[in-house]
Design a protein around this motif. Structure first.
Motif, PDB file in Angstrom:
ATOM      1  N   TRP A 253       0.811  -1.217   0.000  1.00  0.00           N
ATOM      2  CA  TRP A 253       0.000   0.000   0.000  1.00  0.00           C
ATOM      3  C   TRP A 253       0.846   1.270   0.000  1.00  0.00           C
ATOM      4  N   ARG A 254       2.140   1.115  -0.105  1.00  0.00           N
ATOM      5  CA  ARG A 254       3.045   2.265  -0.129  1.00  0.00           C
ATOM      6  C   ARG A 254       2.667   3.262  -1.225  1.00  0.00           C
ATOM      7  N   ILE A 255       2.270   2.734  -2.396  1.00  0.00           N
ATOM      8  CA  ILE A 255       1.965   3.607  -3.523  1.00  0.00           C
ATOM      9  C   ILE A 255       0.763   4.493  -3.221  1.00  0.00           C
ATOM     10  N   HIS A 256      -0.200   4.001  -2.429  1.00  0.00           N
ATOM     11  CA  HIS A 256      -1.352   4.822  -2.057  1.00  0.00           C
ATOM     12  C   HIS A 256      -0.930   5.941  -1.109  1.00  0.00           C
ATOM     13  N   LEU A 257      -0.021   5.629  -0.188  1.00  0.00           N
ATOM     14  CA  LEU A 257       0.484   6.654   0.720  1.00  0.00           C
ATOM     15  C   LEU A 257       1.259   7.721  -0.059  1.00  0.00           C
ATOM     16  N   GLN A 258       2.062   7.294  -1.020  1.00  0.00           N
ATOM     17  CA  GLN A 258       2.848   8.262  -1.781  1.00  0.00           C
ATOM     18  C   GLN A 258       1.965   9.144  -2.652  1.00  0.00           C
ATOM     19  N   ARG A 259       0.962   8.549  -3.289  1.00  0.00           N
ATOM     20  CA  ARG A 259       0.075   9.377  -4.112  1.00  0.00           C
ATOM     21  C   ARG A 259      -0.714  10.346  -3.255  1.00  0.00           C
ATOM     22  N   SER A 260      -1.133   9.913  -2.068  1.00  0.00           N
ATOM     23  CA  SER A 260      -1.840  10.826  -1.170  1.00  0.00           C
ATOM     24  C   SER A 260      -0.931  11.956  -0.719  1.00  0.00           C
ATOM     25  N   SER A 303      -6.274  20.791  10.265  1.00  0.00           N
ATOM     26  CA  SER A 303      -4.916  20.932  10.792  1.00  0.00           C
ATOM     27  C   SER A 303      -4.482  19.713  11.583  1.00  0.00           C
ATOM     28  N   THR A 304      -5.344  19.200  12.452  1.00  0.00           N
ATOM     29  CA  THR A 304      -4.973  18.026  13.244  1.00  0.00           C
ATOM     30  C   THR A 304      -4.623  16.860  12.345  1.00  0.00           C
ATOM     31  N   PHE A 305      -5.487  16.564  11.378  1.00  0.00           N
ATOM     32  CA  PHE A 305      -5.275  15.408  10.522  1.00  0.00           C
ATOM     33  C   PHE A 305      -4.095  15.628   9.589  1.00  0.00           C
ATOM     34  N   ALA A 306      -3.919  16.873   9.120  1.00  0.00           N
ATOM     35  CA  ALA A 306      -2.787  17.175   8.242  1.00  0.00           C
ATOM     36  C   ALA A 306      -1.471  16.984   8.993  1.00  0.00           C
ATOM     37  N   LEU A 307      -1.397  17.512  10.199  1.00  0.00           N
ATOM     38  CA  LEU A 307      -0.158  17.399  10.952  1.00  0.00           C
ATOM     39  C   LEU A 307       0.133  15.948  11.304  1.00  0.00           C
ATOM     40  N   TRP A 308      -0.899  15.221  11.727  1.00  0.00           N
ATOM     41  CA  TRP A 308      -0.683  13.812  12.065  1.00  0.00           C
ATOM     42  C   TRP A 308      -0.156  13.063  10.846  1.00  0.00           C
ATOM     43  N   GLY A 309      -0.822  13.242   9.695  1.00  0.00           N
ATOM     44  CA  GLY A 309      -0.419  12.507   8.513  1.00  0.00           C
ATOM     45  C   GLY A 309       0.950  12.911   8.006  1.00  0.00           C
ATOM     46  N   LEU A 310       1.212  14.217   7.938  1.00  0.00           N
ATOM     47  CA  LEU A 310       2.480  14.688   7.388  1.00  0.00           C
ATOM     48  C   LEU A 310       3.650  14.371   8.313  1.00  0.00           C
ATOM     49  N   TYR A 311       3.462  14.545   9.626  1.00  0.00           N
ATOM     50  CA  TYR A 311       4.533  14.168  10.548  1.00  0.00           C
ATOM     51  C   TYR A 311       4.807  12.667  10.483  1.00  0.00           C
ATOM     52  N   THR A 312       3.744  11.871  10.394  1.00  0.00           N
ATOM     53  CA  THR A 312       3.902  10.419  10.331  1.00  0.00           C
ATOM     54  C   THR A 312       4.722   9.997   9.124  1.00  0.00           C
ATOM     55  N   LEU A 313       4.521  10.681   7.992  1.00  0.00           N
ATOM     56  CA  LEU A 313       5.238  10.324   6.773  1.00  0.00           C
ATOM     57  C   LEU A 313       6.570  11.049   6.634  1.00  0.00           C
ATOM     58  N   GLY A 314       6.935  11.869   7.623  1.00  0.00           N
ATOM     59  CA  GLY A 314       8.237  12.513   7.609  1.00  0.00           C
ATOM     60  C   GLY A 314       8.299  13.846   6.908  1.00  0.00           C
ATOM     61  N   LEU A 611      -7.017   8.620   4.558  1.00  0.00           N
ATOM     62  CA  LEU A 611      -6.390   7.420   3.989  1.00  0.00           C
ATOM     63  C   LEU A 611      -5.040   7.161   4.644  1.00  0.00           C
ATOM     64  N   ILE A 612      -4.227   8.208   4.754  1.00  0.00           N
ATOM     65  CA  ILE A 612      -2.911   8.047   5.382  1.00  0.00           C
ATOM     66  C   ILE A 612      -3.072   7.533   6.801  1.00  0.00           C
ATOM     67  N   VAL A 615      -4.366   3.744   6.672  1.00  0.00           N
ATOM     68  CA  VAL A 615      -3.398   2.784   6.151  1.00  0.00           C
ATOM     69  C   VAL A 615      -2.225   2.616   7.116  1.00  0.00           C
ATOM     70  N   VAL A 616      -1.720   3.710   7.665  1.00  0.00           N
ATOM     71  CA  VAL A 616      -0.615   3.608   8.620  1.00  0.00           C
ATOM     72  C   VAL A 616      -1.074   2.896   9.885  1.00  0.00           C
ATOM     73  N   HIS A 617      -2.276   3.218  10.386  1.00  0.00           N
ATOM     74  CA  HIS A 617      -2.833   2.521  11.543  1.00  0.00           C
ATOM     75  C   HIS A 617      -2.836   1.007  11.321  1.00  0.00           C
ATOM     76  N   LEU A 618      -3.357   0.606  10.177  1.00  0.00           N
ATOM     77  CA  LEU A 618      -3.519  -0.819   9.913  1.00  0.00           C
ATOM     78  C   LEU A 618      -2.181  -1.510   9.713  1.00  0.00           C
ATOM     79  N   ILE A 619      -1.290  -0.876   8.969  1.00  0.00           N
ATOM     80  CA  ILE A 619       0.028  -1.479   8.751  1.00  0.00           C
ATOM     81  C   ILE A 619       0.757  -1.659  10.077  1.00  0.00           C
ATOM     82  N   GLN A 620       0.738  -0.631  10.924  1.00  0.00           N
ATOM     83  CA  GLN A 620       1.427  -0.726  12.215  1.00  0.00           C
ATOM     84  C   GLN A 620       0.819  -1.811  13.096  1.00  0.00           C
TER      85      GLN A 620
END
Length: 637
Positions: A253-260, A303-314, A611-612, A615-620
């Motif tokens: 599912w990496r490609i879905h995270l990258q496209r998002s 903002s909450t969801f953006a920061l969580w997702g963007l920080y999670t992906l680096g 989505l981010i 997907v990250v929740h489930l993978i972890q």
């Protein structure tokens, strides 16, 4: 029969492409949407929330820019060049094959002598070139190439007239009504004019290469195919180098995270750091209906969801930029709005464009958004949670932000007990929405934690006491006889926003009320497994008609199922949702669960953020389970 009625079909034989078939282009200052036919059908200049120059997605006569074979409108294939926002379309005709690449150019910073754009964030090393570039290569046989550019400025309320800008036929200037932005069309095609239409056609043979560039600033456009190809390559490298900064799991599912991630970057307005909700306005949530809104603005709750997702992906820089945009909005002590313009504008007065027929004749076509005037009490929790996330990522809280924290928490304390319009911005009567109270609790809980970290013991104690009061009030009034949290006090209606309860840690994930709420929503607030925001027959939202399932809510359900330990069910739903992605792996706001059609504005940032998260929740969770199985196996053996 009832199921067939609920599929909300689009018009038969429509000239509009399905919403999901548009491609997004971005240079981080504007966005363009390209139909499969090679038609640019949405472009607003000079900002994403400016009036449209091409608006065919809302009215077939509202402006377009097509490049493609003269005889064929259905391509053989479309894709993004991997790791980029550069669109590649392959065409087959009876006589040959073409490959066209489209991009909004990004290049190195080009001018330190003037400030062409009002940057509120520090400019980076790259800048938008204000050029829509289209390159063409014939790879087999011969093909008749057609270019047709017909701007229709100011949402088709203004005119344009073309003239040659230099000797020859390959450089044209479109003059717009006084005060309008000049448009230049440059390339190696011989153009002619018919009113506000510039067009060209030529026969291309195997190995031939052509280009055309539309520009709207003083920045020099490409003057040769070699220059155009080099700038296209440079833009591709920009996106790939940016993506290399991310941290993605080695997972299918990496490609879905990258496209998002690329989509969120493309929906970010670089000069201010604002994240816009979507690139479009008035794409209907109900085909032919009135649920048509302008989403070209920045919502605080993102903002909450953006920061969580963007920080999670680096992507810390992008997360910090959006946080600073949010902090800028309330540093003067003014009341926090639900949403703002991309430059921080507070007045987003809503109006209707009666001259536009609308996508699939969905009326009205709106610009502006009256929701900016609503009372929505979740904004304080969204802000404080983003402050908390930002402080954790930086391991500090800046002195600039602390007065904002204090002021906004005092607002939450003052108003938490009052009714509001809720997270879904309903236009019916205000209610005591449970999720609004929950986010007020989030504000006080995060504020108390931040105060404790600063040694502000008195404030920590005060805010913790109010947080406990709100918590008790919700648990006393927001739960029905089944032990399920409801949409607002005094009802049995469900609301998908309560899937956030375990995610914001309002209650432990093993609390029976949390489990009951998640499962009730999964079983009772879904269509074919996809989640509705609420039942329109149970909620007075001030509107008529149906709406599709909200994809963000379905991804929230994935995360919530993970939280309560329902991993198999979470994976099944996540796989289903990923299968609904557009051909280019983008998402609109909603999905019709029967037809799979995408509904609402596109692409939707909130959906990609959810989505981010999911997907990250489930993978972890699955990785943790696998480690547990491995350890158990080692102990047994």
């Amino acid at each position: 029969m009832a199921g067939a009625e609920r599929t909300m079909r689009f018009a038969e034989g429509s000239p509009f492409p399905p919403i999901a078939e548009y491609a997004l282009l971005s240079d981080r200052q504007v966005q363009a949407l390209v139909a499969p036919s090679g038609n640019v059908e949405w472009l607003c200049l000079p900002r994403p929330d400016s009036p449209s120059v091409f608006g065919a997605m809302l009215d077939r006569s509202a402006g377009h820019f097509r490049l493609g074979p003269a005889e064929v409108t259905v391509p053989a294939g479309r894709r993004y060049v991997p790791g980029t926002l550069v669109l590649e379309t392959t065409w087959q005709t009876r006589t040959g094959w073409l490959v066209i690449r489209d991009a909004l150019l990004v290049g190195p910073w080009y001018d330190d002598t003037q400030r062409a754009v009002d940057y509120q964030r520090p400019p980076g090393d790259h800048e938008a070139e204000h050029v829509l570039l289209r390159t063409v290569r014939c790879v087999n046989g011969h093909v008749e190439l057609l270019m047709d550019c017909e701007p229709s400025p100011d949402y088709a309320r203004a005119g344009a007239s073309w003239e040659y800008e230099t000797d020859g036929y390959s450089h044209a200037l479109a003059r717009i009504a006084p005060g309008g932005l000049p448009l230049r069309l440059t390339g190696d095609l011989r153009m002619g004019f018919e009113g506000k239409r510039a067009h060209a056609n030529t026969r291309m043979r195997d190995g031939d290469e052509r280009f055309v560039a539309l520009s709207w600033s003083d920045h020099e456009p490409p003057r040769s195919y070699e220059d155009a190809a080099d700038r296209m390559w440079r833009t591709q490298e920009y996106w790939r180098e940016w993506l290399n900064h991310g941290e993605f799991p080695d997972h299918p599912w990496r490609i879905h995270l990258q496209r998002s991630a690329l989509t969120l970057k493309g929906l970010t307005y670089a000069p201010t750091g604002a994240l816009m909700a979507a690139a479009t306005t008035s794409l209907p949530e109900s085909p032919g209906g009135e649920r048509n809104w302008d989403y070209r603005y920045s919502w605080i709750r993102d903002s909450t969801f953006a920061l969580w997702g963007l920080y999670t992906l680096g992507f810390d820089s992008e997360a910090d930029g959006f946080f600073e945009f949010v902090a800028d909005r309330c540093q003067d002590g003014s009341d926090l709005q639900v949403m703002y313009g991309l430059g921080g504008e507070r007045d987003l007065t809503e109006s209707v464009l009666p001259n536009l027929a609308g996508y699939e004749n969905a009326q009205p076509v709106r610009i502006g958004n009256a929701a900016y005037e609503q009372d929505q009490h979740d904004v304080w929790g969204a802000l404080l949670d983003s402050v908390y996330l930002n402080a954790k990522s930086r391991d500090r809280l800046s002195e600039r932000v602390w007065p904002i924290v204090v002021a906004q928490i005092e607002k939450a304390i003052e108003h938490w007990h009052e009714p509001d319009r809720g997270i879904w911005e309903v236009r019916g009567e205000p209610r005591h929405f449970t999720s609004s109270k929950m986010f007020c609790w989030v504000a006080l809980d995060r504020g108390a934690r931040l105060a404790g970290g600063r040694g502000e013991d008195a404030l920590q104690e005060k805010w913790r006491a109010v947080a406990d009061e709100i918590h008790a009030d919700i648990c006393a009034n927001g739960v029905d006889e089944r032990g399920v949290f409801t949409q607002f006090y005094g009802t049995n209606a469900l609301d998908a926003s309560l899937l956030l309860m375990p995610l914001v840690r309002f209650l432990p994930q093993d609390d029976e009320r949390v489990r009951a709420t998640v499962l009730a929503i999964a079983d009772e607030l879904t269509m074919d497994g996809l989640v509705l925001r609420y039942r329109v027959e149970q909620t007075d939202d001030g509107l008529s008609g149906e709406e599709g399932t909200f994809t963000i809510c379905s991804f929230w359900l994935v995360s919530a199922l993970v939280e309560i330990g329902e991993l198999l069910r979470a994976r099944a739903l996540c796989e289903k949702l990923l299968s609904f992605a557009s051909p280019l792996q983008l998402y609109a706001e909603e999905i019709d669960p029967v037809t799979g059609r995408h509904l609402g504005n596109f692409p939707q940032a909130f959906t990609h953020l959810a989505l981010i998260n999911a997907v990250v929740h489930l993978i972890q969770a699955e990785m943790q389970m696998q480690r547990g199985f491995s350890m158990a196996h080692q102990i047994v053996t």
